[in-house]
Design an enzyme around this catalytic site. Structure first.
Site, PDB file in Angstrom:
ATOM      1  N   GLY A 143      20.880  65.131 102.337  1.00 16.03           N
ATOM      2  CA  GLY A 143      20.496  66.531 102.508  1.00 16.03           C
ATOM      3  C   GLY A 143      19.184  66.665 103.263  1.00 16.03           C
ATOM      4  O   GLY A 143      18.648  65.697 103.806  1.00 16.03           O
ATOM      5  N   THR A 144      18.668  67.902 103.273  1.00 15.71           N
ATOM      6  CA  THR A 144      17.432  68.239 103.978  1.00 15.71           C
ATOM      7  C   THR A 144      16.391  68.720 102.971  1.00 15.71           C
ATOM      8  O   THR A 144      16.707  69.503 102.074  1.00 15.71           O
ATOM      9  CB  THR A 144      17.690  69.347 105.019  1.00 15.71           C
ATOM     10  OG1 THR A 144      18.716  68.914 105.907  1.00 15.71           O
ATOM     11  CG2 THR A 144      16.428  69.649 105.810  1.00 15.71           C
ATOM     12  N   LEU A 204      10.539  68.853 105.737  1.00  9.83           N
ATOM     13  CA  LEU A 204       9.731  67.654 105.474  1.00  9.83           C
ATOM     14  C   LEU A 204      10.477  66.390 105.881  1.00  9.83           C
ATOM     15  O   LEU A 204       9.867  65.389 106.260  1.00  9.83           O
ATOM     16  CB  LEU A 204       9.376  67.580 103.985  1.00  9.83           C
ATOM     17  CG  LEU A 204       8.474  68.695 103.439  1.00  9.83           C
ATOM     18  CD1 LEU A 204       8.347  68.566 101.926  1.00  9.83           C
ATOM     19  CD2 LEU A 204       7.100  68.654 104.090  1.00  9.83           C
ATOM     20  N   ASP A 222      19.533  54.363  96.346  1.00 11.77           N
ATOM     21  CA  ASP A 222      19.024  54.516  97.722  1.00 11.77           C
ATOM     22  C   ASP A 222      17.539  54.154  97.762  1.00 11.77           C
ATOM     23  O   ASP A 222      16.720  54.915  98.270  1.00 11.77           O
ATOM     24  CB  ASP A 222      19.253  55.940  98.216  1.00 11.77           C
ATOM     25  CG  ASP A 222      19.129  56.044  99.738  1.00 11.77           C
ATOM     26  OD1 ASP A 222      19.184  54.992 100.411  1.00 11.77           O
ATOM     27  OD2 ASP A 222      18.971  57.158 100.259  1.00 11.77           O
TER      28      ASP A 222
END
Length: 734
Positions: free
Chosen positions: A425-426, A419, A537
C-alpha cells in the site's frame, strides 16, 4: 447618454500607459540579441540563480548574438511553463554509392548534472530514412539507464505518405520522464544501400513534437537536414533547487518571492517552479514581479461597464438597462423587455426549481446508499467487535476513524503527503485535528482470510506495546479496504540512512545498537506476543528511526498471526526480493525462521552498506546474501565490508556479527537461531566493547564531525548526552 459618461469616467484610470513588467533584476541585461533573458536566468555576475547562468556570445562576422548554456544554443526561455527551447544537433548516416561507404555523424545531448531535463510530454525521438534502425540510450537524473529503438523501412517512393510517421520512411517513440542525457546511434547492419537510388541518408534526433511534420522529401532528398540547417528545437524543463514546495517554502532561499505568486512541484523530476496567480502576469522570481492584468484594457470581455479588480474584473449593465453584461447578448433597455422574454424567464425559473428538487432527491438517495455501503464494510471487518472491546477496557488507546477525518488529515490523500509506497500500500503523512502527526496507510488488497479475521487481528496488533515497534493508533473500517493509522516516526528509515548518496558516517557501535533494537522487536513478536506474529516483510526500509534515532520496526501490512497449534503453516508467498527466505519461496510454508533469514540480510546491509538486491550484477550475484556467502567461501569477505568500520579494533566485533549473519542465512530454516537468540547474541557483542557507552559515541562523534574529541571530557559526559550529540550530527549529515 448619462451612462456613456459614466463608462468614460471609469475607463480614465486605464488610459495611461501600463507600467512595464519586471523581467530581469535591476542593472542586469534583460536581452541577448532578440531573446529575453528573465531572472532566475542571467548573463552578468549577480544576475542569476545558481545553475541558470547563460553566455551571450557575439558573432564577430555578422554582429549577431547567440544565447548559450554551455555549448548549446538557447532559442527561447518560457518562464510561465518552466521550459527552455534549445537547438539540438541531428545525427545522420549516408550511403555513398560511388565509394560504397557509409558516412555518419552521431551526437549526444548531455545535461548531467544540471537543472535541465528533456520534456517527456513535448518531445519525441524521431528516426527518418529507409532500412534504418536507430538506438536512443537515455539516462535520467537518478542515473537510471533506458534504451529504445526505432525502425523505419520503405519499399519504394510510392510507399511514403506526407504527414504519416508510422514506420514507413519515419518512426517516432516517446521520451521517459526525468531524462537529462541521450545518445543517438545507428545499427550498422541497417543502411540505405538497397534503396540508395531514391533514399541515401537516415536521420535520428530528439526534438519538439509540435515542430515536426513528416514530409516525403525528408527521405527522397536532403530537405530535413537543409531546412533545419542540421539542428532542430528541443524543449527542456527546468526547476529551482531539488526541494518540493513544502520544503522550499521553509528555507531562506525560497524563489517565489513575488506577491500574487504560487509554487508548483515539477512532474519531470525533483524541484519546483513559480507562477503568477491567475489574473496576474510577470516574473514571480522578482519582488513585485507579478502584476495585475487589466482585462478591461485588453479587449474588454464586458458588453456593459467593465471595472478592473486585483486579479479579476467586474461587468455591470448601465443604469436603466438589464441583461448579462458578460455575454454577447449584452444589456438592453428595461422598457424594451418583451412579454415573451418574461414568459421565457418564468419557464426557466420553473425548470430550474424542478432540477434543483430532483438533484436534492438524488443526493439524499446517494448519501443513504453510501451510508449503507460504509455500514456493510464496518460490520464485515469486525467494527462491532472493536467497539465492544473499546467500551469494555477503560483507557484502551485505540481509535476508529471516519473516512472524512483521514481525508482531512491528508488533504484528501494528496500526493505531496506520500511518505512511501510499497507492494502492500501507500503511506501518507497526516495531521489530526489535535495537531498530532500520524502515518496513514491505505492498503491495496486484502484476502478473504484477512477480511474474516481483520477485527480480531487488529485488536491483537493494537495491544502490542514495545519501545522498538511502531504503535498502531487506529483504523478506518467504513471503506472497501481498511485504512490503518500508525504513530509518526520523523527521522526516516534505515535504508535511506545507509544507502542514500549523502549518507553520514556511522560507527560500528551505532550499527550494532540499531541491529539489536530491531532484533528485540522481532523477538517480542515471535516469542512474547500472544498469539505469536510473523512479520513476513523484514527489510531495512521497514526499520524506522525516531527523533532519538532509536530503531522501530514498522509495516505490519504483510504480518500473519501464527495459529496457536502450529509452528509453520501454508500461506501465499509475500515479501521483498533480496530478503525472501528461499525455503519459504519453495514450499510456501511460513515460520518465524523466515523473519530470521530476512533479518540476516539486514545485518549484511549494516556490515557492507550495499543494497539487498543489485540489478546491475550478474544473475548469480544479484542478491547480497549470495555475494556474502561467495565471499566467505573464497576468503574475500573484507572486500565487501564497508570501509568505515574496517579497523583492527573492530574486527573481533565484525567477525561476531558476520558469524551471526551466516547462521541467520542458513538455507535450512530449522538450523537458524530463534530471534530471541539473535537479540541475545547482539546484546553480548555490544557488551564486549570496552567502555561501551563512551567508546561507541566517541567513535560516532569523531566519524561524523571529522575531528578528534577530548577523551577526558567525554568520560565525564553521560551516555544520553553523547548519543544526542551523535544523532544531531547524523541528522546534519542527512
Amino acid at each position: 447618454m448619462a451612462w456613456l459618461v459614466l463608462v468614460f469616467l471609469l475607463l480614465i484610470p486605464h488610459l495611461s500607459v501600463a507600467k512595464g513588467l519586471a523581467v530581469a533584476k535591476p542593472d542586469c541585461r534583460a536581452k541577448c540579441g532578440d531573446i529575453d533573458v528573465p531572472f532566475p536566468f542571467g548573463i552578468d555576475p549577480g544576475c542569476f540563480l545558481e545553475g541558470f547562468y547563460l553566455n551571450c556570445s557575439k558573432n564577430a562576422t555578422d554582429g549577431t548574438y547567440k544565447l548559450l548554456t554551455g555549448n548549446v544554443e538557447v532559442l527561447e526561455i518560457l518562464l510561465p511553463t518552466g521550459q527552455v527551447r534549445m537547438n539540438n544537433h541531428i545525427s545522420w548516416q549516408c550511403y555513398r554509392s560511388t565509394t560504397r561507404n557509409i558516412d555518419k555523424d552521431t551526437w549526444y545531448f548531455d545535461f548531467r548534472p544540471t537543472r535541465y531535463r528533456i520534456s517527456s510530454l513535448d518531445n519525441k525521438f524521431v528516426t527518418i530514412g529507409c532500412d534504418t534502425l536507430s538506438y536512443n540510450t537515455m539516462v535520467n537524473y537518478k542515473n537510471d539507464i533506458y534504451r529504445t529503438g526505432c525502425v523505419s523501412v520503405c519499399y519504394s517512393r510510392e510507399s511514403l505518405t506526407n504527414g504519416t510517421c508510422s514506420g514507413i520512411g519515419c518512426c517516432e517513440t516517446p521520451i521517459p520522464p526525468g531524462i537529462n542525457y541521450y545518445d543517438a546511434s545507428f545499427d550498422k547492419n541497417f543502411n540505405s544501400s538497397s534503396v540508395s537510388d531514391f533514399s541515401a541518408c537516415s536521420y535520428a534526433v530528439v526534438m519538439e513534437a509540435d515542430n515536426f511534420t513528416f514530409s516525403t522529401s525528408y527521405v527522397t532528398g536532403y530537405d530535413f537536414w537543409e531546412t533545419h540547417n542540421g539542428t532542430v528545437p528541443i524543449l527542456m524543463d527546468w526547476s529551482i533547487a531539488d526541494d518540493t514546495c513544502n520544503v522550499a517554502n521553509e528555507t531562506s532561499n525560497y524563489a517565489c518571492v513575488s506577491h500574487n505568486s504560487v509554487c508548483i512541484n515539477m512532474q519531470n523530476g525533483p524541484g519546483y517552479i513559480c507562477k503568477c496567480w491567475e489574473g496576474y502576469e510577470g516574473n514571480p522570481y522578482i519582488q513585485d514581479g507579478c502584476q495585475d492584468i487589466d482585462e478591461c484594457m485588453k479587449n474588454s470581455p464586458c458588453s456593459g461597464i467593465c471595472v478592473n479588480t486585483p486579479g479579476s474584473f467586474n461587468c455591470s449593465c448601465p443604469p436603466r438597462t438589464r441583461g448579462d453584461p458578460y455575454s454577447a447578448t449584452g444589456c438592453h433597455s428595461i422598457e424594451k423587455t418583451s412579454r415573451w422574454v418574461k414568459t421565457f424567464v418564468g419557464i426557466s425559473v420553473g425548470l430550474m426549481i424542478l432540477v434543483i428538487l430532483s438533484c436534492l432527491v438524488y443526493f439524499v438517495l446517494e448519501r443513504r446508499k453510501i451510508a449503507t455501503i460504509k455500514e456493510k464494510y464496518f460490520k464485515q471487518y469486525g467494527g462491532q467487535l472493536l467497539y465492544q472491546e473499546m467500551k469494555s477496557k477503560q483507557g484502551y488507546a485505540f481509535t476508529i476513524f471516519k473516512e472524512e477525518e483521514l481525508k482531512e488529515a491528508t488533504n484528501n490523500f494528496d500526493a505531496k503527503n506520500i511518505l512511501g509506497e510499497g507492494g502492500n500500500g501507500t503511506v501518507y503523512k497526516g495531521t489530526l485535528k489535535n495537531n498530532k502527526d500520524v502515518a496513514i496507510k491505505r492498503c491495496k488488497t486484502i484476502d478473504e482470510r484477512q477480511k474474516k479475521e481483520f477485527g480480531k487481528e487488529i485488536l491483537i496488533l493494537s495491544q502490542i506495546n514495545h519501545k522498538n515497534i511502531v504503535r498502531i493508533l487506529g483504523c478506518c473500517l467504513e471503506v472497501e479496504i481498511p485504512i490503518l493509522v500508525y504513530e509518526f516516526i520523523p527521522k526516516g528509515n534505515l535504508f535511506d540512512l545507509i544507502h542514500s548518496c549523502n549518507a553520514p558516517c556511522i560507527s560500528m557501535g551505532t550499527r550494532l545498537r540499531i541491529a539489536q533494537e530491531s532484533a528485540e522487536a522481532l523477538a517480542y513478536l515471535h516469542s512474547w506476543a500472544s498469539p505469536p506474529i510473523v512479520h513476513r516483510d523484514v527489510k531495512s526500509s521497514n526499520i524506522l528511526l525516531d527523533e532519538n534515532f532509536m530503531a522501530k520496526v514498522s509495516d505490519f501490512g504483510a504480518s500473519v498471526l501464527v495459529p496457536t497449534d502450529e509452528d509453520q503453516f501454508m500461506t501465499v508467498v509475500q515479501g521483498t526480493r533480496g530478503y525472501l527466505d528461499p525455503e519459504y519461496m519453495l514450499t510456501g510454508l511460513l515460520t518465524a525462521k523466515s523473519d530470521v533469514y530476512s533479518f540476516g540480510v539486514v545485518l549484511l546491509e549494516l556490515l557492507t552498506r550495499k543494497k539487498a538486491f543489485l540489478l546491475d550484477k550478474p544473475e548469480d550475484h544479484m542478491s547480497l546474501s549470495s555475494i556474502f556467502l561467495s565471499s566467505m567461501k573464497e576468503n574475500k569477505l573484507e572486500e565487501i565490508l564497508d570501509d568505515q568500520i574496517l579497523d583492527v579494533e573492530s574486527m573481533n566485533l565484525i567477525n561476531g556479527v558476520v558469524k551471526l549473519a551466516r547462521e541467520c542465512l542458513n538455507m535450512e530454516g530449522e538450523k537458524r537461531p530463534e530471534m530471541r537468540e539473535v537479540a541475545e547474541t547482539l546484546d553480548r557483542l555490544r557488551k564486549t566493547i570496552k567502555h561501551p557507552w563512551v567508546q561507541d559515541n566517541l567513535e560516532e562523534i569523531e566519524c561524523l564531525l571529522g575531528e578528534p574529541s577530548n577523551n577526558k571530557e567525554l568520560e565525564m559526559t553521560s551516555y544520553h548526552s553523547l548519543e544526542e550529540k551523535a544523532m544531531l550530527a547524523m541528522e546534519a549529515g542527512r
